[in-house]
Design an enzyme around this catalytic site. Structure first.
Site, PDB file in Angstrom:
ATOM      1  N   ASP A  52      10.982   7.587  -9.238  1.00  0.00           N
ATOM      2  CA  ASP A  52      10.613   8.762  -8.438  1.00  0.00           C
ATOM      3  C   ASP A  52      11.295  10.040  -8.926  1.00  0.00           C
ATOM      4  O   ASP A  52      10.999  11.132  -8.426  1.00  0.00           O
ATOM      5  CB  ASP A  52      10.984   8.534  -6.958  1.00  0.00           C
ATOM      6  CG  ASP A  52      10.194   7.392  -6.341  1.00  0.00           C
ATOM      7  OD1 ASP A  52       9.236   6.920  -6.975  1.00  0.00           O
ATOM      8  OD2 ASP A  52      10.546   6.967  -5.225  1.00  0.00           O
TER       9      ASP A  52
ATOM     10  N   ASP B  41       0.699   7.141  -3.075  1.00  0.00           N
ATOM     11  CA  ASP B  41       0.539   7.882  -4.316  1.00  0.00           C
ATOM     12  C   ASP B  41      -0.260   7.148  -5.358  1.00  0.00           C
ATOM     13  O   ASP B  41      -0.167   5.941  -5.511  1.00  0.00           O
ATOM     14  CB  ASP B  41       1.916   8.206  -4.873  1.00  0.00           C
ATOM     15  CG  ASP B  41       2.499   9.401  -4.168  1.00  0.00           C
ATOM     16  OD1 ASP B  41       1.706  10.241  -3.711  1.00  0.00           O
ATOM     17  OD2 ASP B  41       3.713   9.496  -4.064  1.00  0.00           O
TER      18      ASP B  41
ATOM     19  N   ARG C 205      -0.643  -0.810  -7.716  1.00  0.00           N
ATOM     20  CA  ARG C 205       0.466  -1.109  -6.798  1.00  0.00           C
ATOM     21  C   ARG C 205       0.099  -2.333  -5.953  1.00  0.00           C
ATOM     22  O   ARG C 205      -0.184  -2.225  -4.754  1.00  0.00           O
ATOM     23  CB  ARG C 205       0.763   0.107  -5.904  1.00  0.00           C
ATOM     24  CG  ARG C 205       1.154   1.336  -6.687  1.00  0.00           C
ATOM     25  CD  ARG C 205       1.544   2.495  -5.791  1.00  0.00           C
ATOM     26  NE  ARG C 205       2.875   2.331  -5.253  1.00  0.00           N
ATOM     27  CZ  ARG C 205       3.460   3.223  -4.441  1.00  0.00           C
ATOM     28  NH1 ARG C 205       2.808   4.310  -4.085  1.00  0.00           N
ATOM     29  NH2 ARG C 205       4.680   3.012  -3.993  1.00  0.00           N
ATOM     30  N   PRO C 206       0.107  -3.504  -6.569  1.00  0.00           N
ATOM     31  CA  PRO C 206      -0.268  -4.707  -5.817  1.00  0.00           C
ATOM     32  C   PRO C 206       0.739  -5.015  -4.713  1.00  0.00           C
ATOM     33  O   PRO C 206       1.873  -4.543  -4.756  1.00  0.00           O
ATOM     34  CB  PRO C 206      -0.259  -5.807  -6.887  1.00  0.00           C
ATOM     35  CG  PRO C 206       0.614  -5.296  -7.982  1.00  0.00           C
ATOM     36  CD  PRO C 206       0.525  -3.795  -7.947  1.00  0.00           C
ATOM     37  N   ILE C 207       0.301  -5.827  -3.723  1.00  0.00           N
ATOM     38  CA  ILE C 207       1.238  -6.257  -2.673  1.00  0.00           C
ATOM     39  C   ILE C 207       1.309  -7.787  -2.622  1.00  0.00           C
ATOM     40  O   ILE C 207       1.579  -8.383  -1.575  1.00  0.00           O
ATOM     41  CB  ILE C 207       0.886  -5.661  -1.283  1.00  0.00           C
ATOM     42  CG1 ILE C 207      -0.553  -6.000  -0.872  1.00  0.00           C
ATOM     43  CG2 ILE C 207       1.120  -4.177  -1.244  1.00  0.00           C
ATOM     44  CD1 ILE C 207      -0.821  -5.718   0.616  1.00  0.00           C
TER      45      ILE C 207
ATOM     46  N   ASN D  65      12.164   7.207   2.143  1.00  0.00           N
ATOM     47  CA  ASN D  65      11.852   5.786   1.970  1.00  0.00           C
ATOM     48  C   ASN D  65      12.621   4.875   2.925  1.00  0.00           C
ATOM     49  O   ASN D  65      12.246   3.720   3.094  1.00  0.00           O
ATOM     50  CB  ASN D  65      12.051   5.355   0.507  1.00  0.00           C
ATOM     51  CG  ASN D  65      10.948   5.916  -0.378  1.00  0.00           C
ATOM     52  OD1 ASN D  65       9.939   6.437   0.124  1.00  0.00           O
ATOM     53  ND2 ASN D  65      11.118   5.828  -1.682  1.00  0.00           N
TER      54      ASN D  65
END
Ligand SMILES: CC(=O)N[C@H]1[C@@H](OP(=O)(O)OP(=O)(O)OC[C@H]2O[C@@H](n3ccc(=O)[nH]c3=O)[C@H](O)[C@@H]2O)O[C@H](CO)[C@@H](O)[C@@H]1O
Ligand SMILES: C=C(OP(=O)(O)O)C(=O)O
Length: 424
Positions: A307, A116, A121-123, A23
């Site tokens: 995670d 994934d 998973r908004p941005i 990451n």
């Protein structure tokens, strides 16, 4: 797509070295295009995400070479171009090209990222940040078009409604060369954010407060690399191998670890009764006999990482009683449950909690890695189980685990990667 084949049931032992953090790496590579010089990264993990990011760089005439863990990127001849949507869709972190291209060219067009399948998973917080910096953002036909007027981006005060790793880094990338000062409040505090800020600061950026929830960025005109940046160790890879080692190890030493990054995880293992020996930059996991059940609740850093909730699950299956997992970051991150049940695991959802019961025997089965960390959980379960486990869609594991087959071989595991059957 590939499959991972595991002949399980063997006790594992030995030592291995943790790679650079996925990451961090997936943010550092887009960040490299902000530089006016070539840049070099060391301890770069050998993962599919890096391969796909190299393809995206190449599409912009940014050449890169990857040898002996060192990735060299030359952005000095960068050209604006249409980014390859297949590579963009292959990973979540391609959204960092929004901030990086904006910082470099004052405009960016990027297809919505993939990554994934772990729930919504908004941005929106990334977009809110770009707009605050003066950008115009249009979302159309699965792409985001971001542009500024001739005056470029300007500093702004941005309060994130949601603590987001991606939004924090993306706003840093856009703001690092903007006019004036940007303040990000309610910023995420993950170590990977500090790593990216360190890389940029060493090139002349002025970012203060990374690792706290208020980050101040004073824009600069130019960024020039002077030294190789060594990427921090992957704390999620570390947690995965800690879980594996306690579940099926006869003594395993993990090297290249920053124990401070692991505290929420190692505290939970100590609570379970694992006699970890935590050293300055390594952790030794002895053979474990009795394990206590525990409650795991995922939180933003320094809390227990989402995670790692799936990778710790095979260890929870060995505890003497019911453990409970609550994922507050991604409540729908439950793909591992149905797959582990195929292997005979006692794991179920009850009142929005994941309940993990003692499972004395796991049996090898055909299972599917729906995403990277469910894949990691199945990999550990397969190593524990009797017989053969075949994990399809293993690319999801290879996307983020550095040389995983070699590392498992070092510990004595019987595991291989094979081409998956072609589906029609
Ligand atoms: C490449 C990378 O670094 N991936 C990590 C990063 O993902 P990523 O940066 O995408 O995750 P975020 O930290 O942004 O997400 C945290 C939470 O905020 C929500 N959210 C996020 C952004 C936004 O604009 N709006 C919004 O509502 C998400 O739905 C989620 O519930 O952090 C996640 C949470 O630690 C990890 O699981 C991922 O491994
Ligand atoms: C969710 C993850 O990755 P990404 O954000 O790259 O999809 C992960 O690493 O667990």
């Amino acid at each position: 797509m590939k499959k991972m084949i595991i002949h399980g049931g063997k006790r594992l032992s030995g030592e291995l070295t943790i790679g650079g953090a996925k990451n961090s790496t997936v943010a550092l590579i887009p960040a490299a295009i902000l530089a006016d010089t070539p840049v070099r990264f060391d301890t770069v993990p050998h993962i599919l995400d890096v391969h796909n990011l190299k393809i995206i760089l190449e599409s912009m005439n940014v050449h890169s070479t990857f040898e002996n863990d060192v990735l060299t990127i030359d952005p000095t001849h960068i050209e604006e171009s249409e980014l390859p949507s297949h590579a963009i869709k292959s990973l979540r972190a391609s959204y960092y090209f929004m901030g990086a291209l904006l910082g470099r060219f004052n405009r960016a067009t990027v297809t919505f990222p993939g990554g994934d399948n772990i729930g919504p998973r908004p941005i929106d917080q990334h977009i809110k940040g770009f707009k605050a910096l003066g950008a115009n953002v249009v979302e159309k036909n699965d792409s985001v078009f971001i542009s500024t007027g001739t005056e470029g981006l300007h500093g702004a005060r941005i309060f994130l409604d949601v603590v987001s790793v991606g939004a924090t880094i993306n706003i840093i990338l856009a703001a690092v060369k903007a006019h004036g000062t940007t303040t990000i409040e309610n910023a995420a505090k993950e170590p990977e954010i500090i790593d990216v800020a360190t890389f940029l600061n060493n090139m002349g950026a002025k970012i203060r407060g990374a690792g706290t929830d208020v980050i101040r960025i004073e824009g600069v005109d130019s960024l020039r690399a002077r030294a190789t940046h060594t990427i921090i160790p992957d704390r999620i890879e570390t947690g995965t191998y800690l879980s594996l080692a306690a579940a099926i190890g006869d003594g395993i030493l993990l090297k290249n670890v920053i124990p401070e990054h692991m505290e929420s995880f190692t505290a939970k293992m100590l609570e379970m009764g694992v006699g970890l020996q935590i050293n300055e930059d390594s952790i030794y996991v002895p053979r474990v006999s009795d394990l206590n059940p525990v409650r795991v609740k995922t939180m933003t850093y320094p809390g227990f990482a989402t995670d790692l909730q799936q990778p710790i699950t095979p260890l929870l299956l060995r505890a003497n009683g019911n453990s409970v997992v609550i994922d507050t970051i991604y409540p729908q991150r439950t793909q591992h449950i149905a797959q582990l049940r195929k292997m005979g695991a006692d794991i179920r959802v009850q009142d929005n909690l994941i309940v993990v019961g003692h499972s004395s025997h796991l049996q090898g089965a055909h299972v599917e890695a729906g995403e990277i960390r469910s894949g990691a959980a199945l990999m550990i379960a397969g190593l524990i189980a009797s017989g053969t486990t075949e994990i399809s869609r293993a690319d999801n594991i290879l996307r983020g685990y550095d040389r995983v087959i070699d590392k498992l071989h070092t510990l004595g595991a019987d595991v291989e990667i094979a081409a998956d059957e072609i589906r029609v």
